[in-house]
Structure formats: C-alpha cells, structure tokens
Design a protein around this motif. Sequence first.
Motif, PDB file in Angstrom:
ATOM      1  N   GLY A   1       0.910  -1.337  -0.103  1.00 25.98           N
ATOM      2  CA  GLY A   1      -0.108   0.186  -0.141  1.00 25.98           C
ATOM      3  C   GLY A   1       1.012   1.235   0.021  1.00 25.98           C
ATOM      4  N   ALA A   2       0.534   2.212  -1.315  1.00 25.33           N
ATOM      5  CA  ALA A   2       1.931   3.368  -0.992  1.00 25.33           C
ATOM      6  C   ALA A   2       1.022   4.595  -1.821  1.00 25.33           C
ATOM      7  CB  ALA A   2       2.958   2.954  -1.259  1.00 25.33           C
ATOM      8  N   TYR A   3       1.287   5.454  -1.925  1.00 27.01           N
ATOM      9  CA  TYR A   3       0.485   6.706  -2.261  1.00 27.01           C
ATOM     10  C   TYR A   3       1.343   7.950  -2.374  1.00 27.01           C
ATOM     11  CZ  TYR A   3      -3.118  10.384  -3.889  1.00 27.01           C
ATOM     12  OH  TYR A   3      -3.913  10.744  -4.893  1.00 27.01           O
ATOM     13  N   SER A   4       1.244   8.724  -3.260  1.00 27.41           N
ATOM     14  CA  SER A   4       2.186  10.355  -3.979  1.00 27.41           C
ATOM     15  C   SER A   4       2.249  10.631  -2.434  1.00 27.41           C
ATOM     16  CB  SER A   4       1.611  11.014  -4.708  1.00 27.41           C
ATOM     17  OG  SER A   4       0.702  11.580  -4.982  1.00 27.41           O
ATOM     18  N   THR A   5       1.288  11.006  -1.041  1.00 32.84           N
ATOM     19  CA  THR A   5       1.811  11.907   0.202  1.00 32.84           C
ATOM     20  C   THR A   5       1.256  10.632   1.321  1.00 32.84           C
ATOM     21  OG1 THR A   5      -0.774  12.135   0.467  1.00 32.84           O
ATOM     22  CG2 THR A   5       0.167  13.435  -0.886  1.00 32.84           C
ATOM     23  N   THR A   6       0.920  10.961   2.305  1.00 38.72           N
ATOM     24  CA  THR A   6       1.574  10.441   3.255  1.00 38.72           C
ATOM     25  C   THR A   6       0.658   9.787   3.962  1.00 38.72           C
ATOM     26  OG1 THR A   6       1.454  12.002   4.913  1.00 38.72           O
ATOM     27  CG2 THR A   6       3.826  11.530   4.337  1.00 38.72           C
ATOM     28  N   TYR A   7      -0.738   9.530   2.917  1.00 37.84           N
ATOM     29  CA  TYR A   7      -2.690   8.605   3.089  1.00 37.84           C
ATOM     30  C   TYR A   7      -1.768   7.252   2.564  1.00 37.84           C
ATOM     31  CZ  TYR A   7      -3.687  12.668   4.854  1.00 37.84           C
ATOM     32  OH  TYR A   7      -4.109  14.174   5.861  1.00 37.84           O
ATOM     33  N   ILE A   8      -3.014   6.019   2.983  1.00 39.23           N
ATOM     34  CA  ILE A   8      -2.994   5.074   2.451  1.00 39.23           C
ATOM     35  C   ILE A   8      -4.409   4.469   2.015  1.00 39.23           C
ATOM     36  CG2 ILE A   8      -2.924   2.621   2.150  1.00 39.23           C
ATOM     37  CD1 ILE A   8      -0.366   3.397   3.961  1.00 39.23           C
TER      38      ILE A   8
END
Length: 451
Positions: free
Chosen positions: A239-246
């Motif tokens: 799980g990953a994203y370009s900001t610190t949110y999943i």
Amino acid sequence: MFSVLLLLLVSPALAWIPIGDWESGNVTASEGDSGQCVCHVFLPDTTFPADRVEHMQEISKDLNIEVNIQMNTLVSYEAKLEVYLKDLSQLTYRVNMLESSSDKYIKLDFELLRIELREFEALVTQLKESLNISSPLFDSLYTEIHNMTMIVNQLEIYDKSNLEVIRIEFAKLQKKLEDCQQDQNFKPVAGNCNGTGIMSLSKPHVIQLNAQLASSYVYGGWAKDSKPLRGYESMYVYGAYSTTYIYDFFLYSNYDQLILRAAFQQNHLPNGWRGLGSNFAVRDHSIYYQRNTNEMSKLNITGTKYDYRVISEASSSFSYSYSSNQHLDFAGDENGLWVIYASDESRGKLIVAKIDEKAFGVVNKWSTDVYKQLAGNAFMACGVMYATRSVDLTTEEIFYSLDTRTGEEKHLSIPFQKFQEKYSYLDYNPTDQKLYMYNNGYYVSYNVKFN
C-alpha cells in the motif's frame, strides 16, 4: 537633469556675436533686460549609480550559480541516460534470444519482459520530464521500447501450443510445492531468539518499482504476514501513495504474482478509515495501520471488518526523520504485535508498547532514550526494538536496541547499504528472517543474520 543659469556680461569683443549662435545642444542663450547675455545650460546627472551596479552584480552571481546547478544536473542526467541505454541493450539481446528460440521459454519470461519494458518506459518518461526537452534520442528510445513490446507479444503467440503445455506443467509443479507447504510438518523458519540479537544485514535486494510503476509513490510499504494463516504463508501486502496517506491495500498470493503485479484482492479503504503515515504491519490475516494521529486501526483481510483503538498519549509532534505523519509504527515479530510511538510526556523519545491481539489494546510499554525525530525508522525482532539512523547518502546503521524481556539498552553500530537515500518503511518478518524496506518507491529487502 538640472539647469544652471549663467549671467555673463557681454564684453565689447563678443557684443557682435548674434544670440542665436550661442544656442547649441544643451545650451540656450537669451538677452536680458539690461543687455546682458543669459545662458541656460542643461547638464546630466553625473552621480555614479553604485546601487544599480551592486544589484547587477548580485543578479550575475545568482545566474552563475543557477548555470552551474543546471550543468551539474545535465551531467547527472547524461550518466543516467548511459545506464538506461546499457540496460536497454541488454533487454534487446534478451528479446533477440526469445525471437531465435521462442519454444524454450515459458509464459512467465514474457510477462517479466513486459514488466521491465514498462519500467523502462516510466524511467524514460521521468527523465524526459525532468529535462523538459524533446530530442531524437528520446524519440528513438520510445520507438525501440514500443517495437520490443510488439515483438514480445508476437513471440508469445508464435507457438501457443508449446507454451500452453509448458504452462500446464509449470502449474502442476507449483501445485506440488504448495501441497508441500501445507503439509502438517511444515513450519515457517523463525529468527533464533536465543542469541544476543542481530549481528549484520545483507546487501539490499532491490526487487522492482511499485505496483503502479509510479516513481512519485514514495510513501507506503510492502510486507508479509508475521503470523500467517495456513495457506497464506506466501502472501504479500502493498500500500502506497504520493502523500502520507494510504487509500488501498493490494494483496498478492505469492512472490511471482507480486512481481507480475497481479493482485488477487484490493481493499479500498472507505472514508473515515483511510490510513495516515507509512507504517503498517500484517499479522494473523489482519492489517494494522494508523488512521489518525493516535488511532490504531485493524482491518481483517478475510471479512473486510474494521476496528480501532485510541492511544491517547501518542503525539502528532514527532515523526521519523525521513517522512511526516508516522506517529504509530506497527511491528510483528516472534514475540507478538507491537506499536512504537512518542509522546509529549516522553519529550519525543520512543515508547515501545505490546498489543494484546485478541483484546486489541496496549498491555505493557517500555521507554527508550531515542529521540524519534533523529531516527530513520524502528522495528522489532525477537522482542527487541532496533532503531536506525542515517550515516550518509548510501549508508544507514542500526544504532540502538532495547530488549523488552530484560529492559537492557545497547548502543550499536551495524551499518547497511541503502538503495536510495530516503525510505518510509522498515519492518522485520520472522517467517523468513528478512527486513522489508520501501525505499523511495522501490521494494527492497535484507537478509538478517543473528548472533
């Protein structure tokens, strides 16, 4: 400009000169009431503009610095481009081998080639956007990648009957391996917790870029279940994203499916249950992650059931040095499930807490002497918390440990290499004695050697 008024008495020698002959350029003349000559002289402002010269010097200095930066950037991109061209030539060789003897390869080879070609396309796109130019060199790279993709697709159907036979035999072999793993006598390898702790780490094993092939997805992680259910020993979670949110967790049945980016399940987190921060852990078929600043959430993979608990003392003022919003760091090892955080009362120093998995609550906690903001990350192995920090751009080290069984603290120096400078995830798994790192968008792992 300013003017100077000169009153000149007309001498007899000059009286014969007409007034019109005095007028030239910045000088004008007229005759006064008493017969005197009145001259109007317009002189330029001769004050030296020192402030303007100083301003131009500053602009020139800034421009010189910017030119040097851009030149260094071009040199760096030129080196990267040479590496990409070299790797692309190796891919070309592999495609030529496939073209000459396609009957000797299985479907997995073609899938891996497709993945590498997509990664090359993403890397060339990133390089082109960074340079912000269009050139015949980039166009030729795109063309060659496109042509190689077409060749791979054609080769896969060149002798479909042979490939299908090989695929069936490969599936049979895989089924036998899975049957062996499900045997009652099979036990996952666990870390040796009778020694004195971790002695060293292997060199980084760089797997590949993330599932989205997005270099901007630098926050997140990938992991295995530290206490897997039977039949799920080989499962991976990402799980990953370009900001610190999943926003999503992707589940892969085994390593090959992870490489092929073929998830068997995608858990999209609904509003109110989205993850914050990059640290999560998988244990007993559940994903533990941070929802808000001090809320630890639990997602059951099978039934997609959500639950949460609040750790009231966890503070939002402290995070690891490489990324923000990492307030609750979950970890699973041979001794259970843990959460690591910092509080205002501890003045930013790390606290290790043991979680009761059934009650989903904190049952015990230990204080440390490590300031969270100075640590790159932390993980648990055999009931011991290890903290890391940066040595330089390519080297990290485990510099501290706390044994929760004895309360003993140690200052260590166990260096290990980094693939890239910053990482947002580091978690140990007892089933294979590996550290899993999410390093600037790439899957990276280390073998852990215990003393």
